[in-house]
Design an enzyme around this catalytic site. Sequence first.
Site, PDB file in Angstrom:
ATOM      1  N   HIS A 174       0.882  -1.165   0.000  1.00 21.90           N
ATOM      2  CA  HIS A 174       0.000   0.000   0.000  1.00 21.90           C
ATOM      3  C   HIS A 174       0.925   1.221   0.000  1.00 21.90           C
ATOM      4  CE1 HIS A 174      -2.819  -2.909   2.099  1.00 21.90           C
ATOM      5  NE2 HIS A 174      -3.469  -2.550   0.997  1.00 21.90           N
ATOM      6  N   ASP A 180       2.232   1.646   3.341  1.00 22.84           N
ATOM      7  CA  ASP A 180       3.215   0.657   3.798  1.00 22.84           C
ATOM      8  C   ASP A 180       4.606   1.162   3.412  1.00 22.84           C
ATOM      9  OD1 ASP A 180       1.324  -1.323   4.634  1.00 22.84           O
ATOM     10  OD2 ASP A 180       1.132  -2.049   2.568  1.00 22.84           O
TER      11      ASP A 180
HETATM   12  C1  GLO Z   1      -9.491  -6.791   0.625  1.00 24.02           C
HETATM   13  C2  GLO Z   1      -8.489  -6.764  -0.427  1.00 24.02           C
HETATM   14  C3  GLO Z   1      -7.204  -6.094   0.006  1.00 24.02           C
HETATM   15  C4  GLO Z   1      -6.413  -5.629  -1.194  1.00 24.02           C
HETATM   16  C5  GLO Z   1      -5.184  -4.856  -0.783  1.00 24.02           C
HETATM   17  C6  GLO Z   1      -4.458  -4.305  -1.995  1.00 24.02           C
HETATM   18  O1  GLO Z   1     -10.491  -7.437   0.548  1.00 24.02           O
HETATM   19  O2  GLO Z   1      -8.251  -8.041  -0.923  1.00 24.02           O
HETATM   20  O3  GLO Z   1      -6.434  -6.976   0.796  1.00 24.02           O
HETATM   21  O4  GLO Z   1      -6.037  -6.701  -1.990  1.00 24.02           O
HETATM   22  O5  GLO Z   1      -5.542  -3.836   0.071  1.00 24.02           O
HETATM   23  O6  GLO Z   1      -5.065  -3.170  -2.437  1.00 24.02           O
END
Ligand code: GLO
Length: 346
Positions: free
Chosen positions: A51, A54
């Site tokens: 993210h 992150d």
């Molecule tokens: C939630 C999502 C989340 C995304 C992550 C990447 O349901 O799967 O985990 O994949 O935030 O944007």
Amino acid sequence: MSKKSQYKFCFGPWNISEGQDPYGPTTRPAQSFDWKLDQLKKLGFDAMMFHDDDAVPDIDGKSDAQLRSESKALKKRLDDAGIAAEMVAPRLWFSPNTIDGAYTSNDPKARKYAIERSLRCIDIANYLDTDLIVLWLAREGTYLRESKNGRRSFELLVEAIDKMLGYDKKVRLAIEPKPNEPMDHAYLPTIGHALAIAQLCKDPKRVGCLIESAHAILAGLDPSDEIDFAMLFGKLWSLHLNDQNGLKFDQDKPFGSANLRVAFNQVRALERNGYGEDGEFVCFDVHPFRTTKPEHWLAHLDNSRRTFIKLVEKARSFDEKNARELVADRNYAELDQVVLEHLMGD
Ligand code: GLO
Ligand code: MG
């Protein structure tokens, strides 16, 4: 199966989570980012997903110069560890600005915030040397049908995507659909919706998708059909493999944990379409069970990869000739049993 991909694996820092759920606090102590990066390397994974925050914690309070220096420092840490950054995703669902949605909020100030933050996310991706941005549109949808105008919301999504495409001529956007949670109804619930919206954008070639197994199951779909569909369009640019036991909350179970046959069929679809041949990664968006002790904290990631690799062997050793003959004879009862016995090891 003619194509034989060598798969590369990745996960994100949020996949080493602490066990919090809506009904109770964490069950494992938080670990630093450096510790997580070390674990990823020890497990022999190839890349990390990020993210934006992150990569640059507390991003909203940071200047562009700070964003640049922190991203570059992270890139150096990744290079030293021999780990790639697979993608960066704008985390648009935490901020007080996006309580009523991000790109589709009813508040123009919130929409502006969402777009500006997405452009900064593209800057981070550039510093980390990846051209892939993942858009999980967490809050683009409604709890209440009458609260938003659907048509206007789709137009706003296209406008936001166009701003990102215009900002950087090389960036590719992978939409990660999910039908519900946190919203009651999301605007882009399936791969079909994501690819249809791509066609309205100013450079459809740079708008693709990411399939998450659990999200497809929550939409009542078979993830392997979603894989075949996306790959027919050449649009499957990333993958979040995991598992999901029916229509419940998003479970993010280890890959194959709820339904090994559905997992086998996903791997078969990846194999027949040559997933990975253009450098795409197999990512696991899985979480440890809340009950998991800190000393077993990485098992869900290692297990998901082990299951995946075993299912690749199963897909490659499946007797396709026999299957074709059974299909030609419309003997689906025997085909069913052949698949079960193959998975059971006979
Ligand atoms: C939630 C999502 C989340 C995304 C992550 C990447 O349901 O799967 O985990 O994949 O935030 O944007
Ligand atoms: Mg995901």
